[in-house]
Design an enzyme around this catalytic site. Structure first.
Site, PDB file in Angstrom:
ATOM      1  N   ARG A   1      -3.289 -10.285   4.366  1.00  0.00           N
ATOM      2  CA  ARG A   1      -3.659 -10.348   2.946  1.00  0.00           C
ATOM      3  C   ARG A   1      -2.497  -9.754   2.160  1.00  0.00           C
ATOM      4  NH1 ARG A   1      -5.568  -6.909  -0.818  1.00  0.00           N
ATOM      5  NH2 ARG A   1      -7.054  -7.693  -2.348  1.00  0.00           N
TER       6      ARG A   1
ATOM      7  N   LYS B   1       0.819  -1.215   0.000  1.00  0.00           N
ATOM      8  CA  LYS B   1       0.000   0.000   0.000  1.00  0.00           C
ATOM      9  C   LYS B   1       0.852   1.264   0.000  1.00  0.00           C
ATOM     10  CE  LYS B   1      -4.465  -1.786   1.000  1.00  0.00           C
ATOM     11  NZ  LYS B   1      -5.472  -2.175   1.951  1.00  0.00           N
TER      12      LYS B   1
HETATM   13  N1  PMM Z   1      -7.350  -3.934   0.293  1.00  0.00           N
HETATM   14  C1  PMM Z   1      -7.602  -3.971  -1.028  1.00  0.00           C
HETATM   15  C2  PMM Z   1      -8.528  -4.880  -1.553  1.00  0.00           C
HETATM   16  N2  PMM Z   1      -9.176  -5.749  -0.747  1.00  0.00           N
HETATM   17  N3  PMM Z   1      -9.577  -6.620   1.404  1.00  0.00           N
HETATM   18  C3  PMM Z   1      -9.342  -6.590   2.720  1.00  0.00           C
HETATM   19  N4  PMM Z   1      -9.991  -7.460   3.531  1.00  0.00           N
HETATM   20  N5  PMM Z   1      -8.458  -5.720   3.283  1.00  0.00           N
HETATM   21  C4  PMM Z   1      -7.778  -4.808   2.535  1.00  0.00           C
HETATM   22  O1  PMM Z   1      -7.007  -4.016   3.103  1.00  0.00           O
HETATM   23  C5  PMM Z   1      -8.000  -4.806   1.125  1.00  0.00           C
HETATM   24  C6  PMM Z   1      -8.922  -5.740   0.584  1.00  0.00           C
HETATM   25  C7  PMM Z   1      -6.898  -3.043  -1.944  1.00  0.00           C
HETATM   26  O2  PMM Z   1      -5.616  -3.502  -2.192  1.00  0.00           O
HETATM   27  P1  PMM Z   1      -5.128  -4.146  -3.610  1.00  0.00           P
HETATM   28  O3  PMM Z   1      -5.578  -3.172  -4.665  1.00  0.00           O
HETATM   29  O4  PMM Z   1      -3.674  -4.209  -3.426  1.00  0.00           O
HETATM   30  O5  PMM Z   1      -5.743  -5.475  -3.755  1.00  0.00           O
END
Ligand code: PMM
Length: 272
Positions: A249, A213
């Protein structure tokens, strides 16, 4: 020092065309499936499949497009015996993903984006990740205002948890997520990370998505790609393990697995 449980690694598969540069849908689909299987080999216990970008400023995709991207990937991975989580804010996509074999619904909106989500999750009898969220990606930066980010997020999450349970979701099926970067400035993210105990005080399982992030990128010198944030992501992953988080994650599973191997060996006085 008290022993901590090793966090699970949830590998991210973004089944979005811009994530896989090879063109046509079949190529993207196959690439997404292969990527998911390779993340399992690297140590992921869950694969989180999403078809809609939630980056700040991103616009929504249609329900049909989201399903077209996500459902075949969910089905193929589930058929291979992989525990699949579907990353969606839409009840209809979540329901179809569960029918295709998903065992976890990861709803970054905590049930706020779709009024049918909680009842779908309740009926599906799968785990449900309830993330802290205030608004869609094209408005969320303007919603990043808190009196105290730790207690405000804790309060808003508690209201959503109560609502989820009222809608029939088994409390033991609930996981919470502080939603790093969602309606939060980098400073908010760091404050929140220092107050995680407050966010989930009741022993409820917590998922954290910090990997790659922007707020981690701000610590690095100069220009870099998101993948170059993996070292910083893994360092934070170790601290989150120390804090007792249930699952991380992550995009780069291998690097996080190695970091957690070091963390575990440190606590156990050697490799097991
Ligand atoms: N962040 C993203 C997408 N899905 N789900 C959960 N549970 N927690 C998060 O912090 C989260 C998520 C966005 O990140 P990406 O674009 O790198 O997938």
């Amino acid at each position: 020092m008290s022993a901590r449980r090793r966090p699970e690694l949830w590998g991210v598969v973004n089944a979005t065309p811009d994530s896989f540069s090879d063109g046509g849908l079949f190529a993207s689909e196959r690439a997404a499936i292969e990527h998911g299987l390779s993340l399992v080999e690297q140590g992921a216990s869950v694969i989180d499949v999403g078809g809609e970008s939630t980056r700040p400023g991103a616009n929504r995709v249609s329900p049909d497009e989201e399903e077209k991207r996500v459902i075949p990937v969910v089905r193929a991975l589930a058929d291979e015996g992989v525990v699949v989580s579907v990353d969606t804010m839409r009840a209809s996509t979540a329901r179809k993903a569960v029918e295709a074999g998903a065992r976890i619904i990861n709803d970054v909106s905590g049930g706020l984006a779709d009024p049918d989500m909680f009842s779908v999750a309740a009926k599906a009898e799968v785990d449900y990740v309830l993330m802290h969220w205030r608004g869609h990606s094209n408005t969320m930066d303007s919603l990043a205002h808190y009196d105290n980010v730790g207690s405000d997020v804790a309060h808003e999450l508690r209201i959503r948890q109560e609502e989820a349970v009222r809608a029939g979701i088994d409390p033991s099926r609930l996981l919470v997520d502080p939603g790093l970067g969602f309606a939060k400035t980098p400073q908010h993210n760091w404050s929140l990370l220092s107050q995680l105990d407050e966010v989930a005080p009741s022993g409820i399982r917590m998922v954290v998505g910090a990997s790659r992030k922007r707020f981690l990128g701000e610590l690095l010198p100069g220009e870099h790609t998101p993948a170059e944030r993996d070292g910083a992501s893994a360092a934070l992953g170790v601290l989150l393990a120390e804090a007792g988080v249930f699952a991380l994650r992550v995009h780069n599973v291998r690097v996080h697995r190695e970091a957690l191997d070091v963390w575990q060996a440190f606590h156990e006085g050697g490799a097991s």
